[in-house]
Design a protein around this motif. Structure first.
Motif, short mmCIF file in Angstrom:
data_model
loop_
_atom_site.label_atom_id
_atom_site.label_comp_id
_atom_site.label_asym_id
_atom_site.label_seq_id
_atom_site.Cartn_x
_atom_site.Cartn_y
_atom_site.Cartn_z
N THR A 86 0.83 -1.28 0.10
CA THR A 86 0.02 -0.09 0.06
C THR A 86 0.96 1.18 0.03
N ASN A 87 0.73 2.00 -1.08
CA ASN A 87 1.75 3.07 -1.20
C ASN A 87 1.12 4.36 -0.42
N PHE A 88 2.12 5.16 0.20
CA PHE A 88 1.56 6.52 0.89
C PHE A 88 2.57 7.46 0.71
N VAL A 89 2.31 8.50 1.07
CA VAL A 89 3.25 9.87 1.16
C VAL A 89 3.64 9.95 2.70
N VAL A 90 4.92 9.64 2.87
CA VAL A 90 5.61 9.54 4.12
C VAL A 90 6.11 11.10 4.34
N GLU A 133 5.39 -13.82 9.72
CA GLU A 133 4.73 -12.69 10.01
C GLU A 133 3.54 -12.82 8.94
N VAL A 134 2.15 -12.60 9.67
CA VAL A 134 0.94 -12.29 8.92
C VAL A 134 0.40 -11.26 9.26
N SER A 135 0.21 -10.17 8.07
CA SER A 135 -0.35 -8.94 8.35
C SER A 135 -1.22 -8.46 7.52
N ALA A 136 -1.99 -7.33 8.08
CA ALA A 136 -2.79 -6.54 6.98
C ALA A 136 -2.73 -5.33 7.23
N VAL A 137 -3.17 -4.33 6.04
CA VAL A 137 -2.89 -2.71 6.19
C VAL A 137 -4.22 -2.37 6.16
N LEU A 138 -4.34 -1.29 6.74
CA LEU A 138 -5.67 -0.23 6.56
C LEU A 138 -5.19 0.96 5.99
N PRO A 139 -5.62 1.19 4.73
CA PRO A 139 -5.26 2.48 4.18
C PRO A 139 -5.82 3.76 4.76
N GLY A 140 -5.06 4.55 4.91
CA GLY A 140 -5.22 5.95 5.49
C GLY A 140 -6.21 6.84 4.96
N ALA A 141 -7.20 7.58 5.42
CA ALA A 141 -8.01 8.53 4.85
C ALA A 141 -7.11 9.90 4.98
N PRO A 142 -7.53 10.74 4.03
CA PRO A 142 -6.78 12.13 3.91
C PRO A 142 -7.06 12.89 5.21
N THR A 143 -6.08 13.27 6.01
CA THR A 143 -6.23 13.96 7.11
C THR A 143 -5.14 15.21 7.01
N ARG A 152 -3.96 24.07 2.21
CA ARG A 152 -4.21 22.98 3.32
C ARG A 152 -3.48 21.84 2.66
N VAL A 153 -2.70 21.27 3.63
CA VAL A 153 -1.68 20.18 3.56
C VAL A 153 -2.45 18.99 4.06
N SER A 154 -2.53 17.78 3.43
CA SER A 154 -3.18 16.58 3.52
C SER A 154 -2.28 15.28 3.70
N LEU A 155 -2.04 14.39 4.54
CA LEU A 155 -1.62 13.23 4.27
C LEU A 155 -2.41 12.02 4.67
N SER A 156 -2.07 10.68 4.19
CA SER A 156 -3.04 9.62 4.38
C SER A 156 -2.36 8.64 5.19
N PRO A 157 -2.10 8.56 6.45
CA PRO A 157 -1.32 7.71 7.08
C PRO A 157 -2.00 6.53 7.41
N PRO A 158 -1.43 5.40 6.84
CA PRO A 158 -1.95 4.08 6.93
C PRO A 158 -1.64 3.46 8.23
N ALA A 159 -2.33 2.25 8.63
CA ALA A 159 -2.10 1.33 9.93
C ALA A 159 -1.79 0.05 9.44
N ARG A 160 -0.88 -0.70 10.22
CA ARG A 160 -0.61 -2.26 9.92
C ARG A 160 -0.59 -2.93 11.04
N TYR A 161 -1.26 -4.10 10.96
CA TYR A 161 -1.38 -4.89 12.03
C TYR A 161 -1.02 -6.44 11.83
N GLU A 225 1.46 -1.16 13.84
CA GLU A 225 2.27 -0.10 13.51
C GLU A 225 1.54 0.91 12.77
N VAL A 226 1.58 2.34 13.32
CA VAL A 226 0.86 3.23 12.91
C VAL A 226 1.95 4.65 12.50
N TRP A 227 1.43 5.22 11.60
CA TRP A 227 2.39 6.43 11.01
C TRP A 227 1.69 7.87 11.58
N LYS A 228 2.40 8.29 12.43
CA LYS A 228 1.99 9.67 13.22
C LYS A 228 2.73 10.70 12.64
#
Length: 272
Positions: A86-90, A133-143, A152-161, A225-228
């Motif tokens: 899952t690609n995202f802007v870090v 390791e078995v994992s899943a990713v929840l794509p982030g919503a624009p925040t 206005r600057v928005s990023l979409s941080p995902p979560a992985r568990y 794992e979350v991206w803050k």
């Protein structure tokens, strides 16, 4: 010869087949940010061998199953996986020259990986050391992460568990389990040494309403794992002003180590 070629083609096709999606459930256990770091790769060890074993690893969750086939060298760690990114802007940088309108100058992308990743090492006594390791990713919503001179600057941080296991399996069945998730390792018969191999001991565990096991008196954890957003960097140099917005990964987990040290939740451990 034709039969051999046909068999090889069938093997390649089977290994390259699309992965079945595993709907990985999230653990309900309390997690901690004080979880120990993940073990790194061994600093020293064999990098090649003239002996190998064919292994088949299955990750099962209900009716869904991911099958991984690997030919692994004796005493050598080999990685096999079926992952989706899952690609995202870090990181994103905005700038303004003088009184001009602000504009985006740079984007740095990262990937959050979901699926099944397994590392295996056939041992000389016929067992198989493993990490899974078995994992899943929840794509982030624009925040919204900031306002830069009206933009206005928005990023979409995902979560992985997911779940991780470390252990040593017999190569003849279930190597690890957490709830409905099962990892099995099937190895071809081992005739390289004469030994009275014993089936590795099991470590069973329970925490809250969740339970499982890992072979070889191993270790296990559930993680998130979350991206803050961290404090943006504000830079002014040579008449150019810019601001950098950054995400940083944070890890939380609950589990236990080989030494029976627990973190994040209280586990009832039973060795047999």
């Amino acid at each position: 010869m034709r039969c051999l070629l046909a068999a090889l083609c069938a093997l390649v096709a089977a290994c390259a087949s699309p992965a079945t999606a595993l709907r990985v459930p999230r653990s309900t256990l309390p997690l901690t940010a004080e979880a120990p770091p993940l073990p790194g790769p061994p600093r020293q060890g064999a990098f090649d061998s003239d002996v190998s074993r064919a292994l088949v690893v299955h990750a099962r969750l209900g009716a869904a199953k991911v099958r991984l086939f690997v030919i692994a060298r004796l005493d050598v760690w080999t990685t096999v996986h079926r992952l989706a990114a899952t690609n995202f802007v870090v990181r994103e940088t905005w700038g303004r020259l003088g009184t001009r309108r602000p504009r985006r100058l740079l984007q740095i992308h990262d990937e959050a990986l979901a699926g099944v990743l397994v590392r295996v090492r056939p041992e000389r006594d016929g067992t198989v050391s493993f990490f899974a390791e078995v994992s899943a990713v929840l794509p982030g919503a624009p925040t919204a992460v900031g306002i830069y001179h009206g933009a206005r600057v928005s990023l979409s941080p995902p979560a992985r568990y997911g779940y991780r296991f470390w252990g040593r399996a017999s190569g003849e069945g279930i190597a690890a389990r957490w709830g409905d998730l099962e990892i099995t390792i099937e190895a071809e018969p081992w005739t390289g040494v004469i030994s009275t191999r014993d089936v590795p001991a099991l470590r069973e565990f329970r925490a809250g309403d969740e339970s499982g096991m890992v072979a070889g008196m191993g270790a296990a954890e559930t993680f998130r794992e979350v991206w803050k957003l961290v404090e943006p960097r504000h830079i002014v140099a040579d008449g150019v002003e810019r601001k950098e917005y950054r995400l940083m990964r944070r890890r939380e987990a609950a589990g236990f180590t080989h030494e029976r040290k627990e973190y994040g939740a209280t586990f009832a451990l039973h060795d047999r």
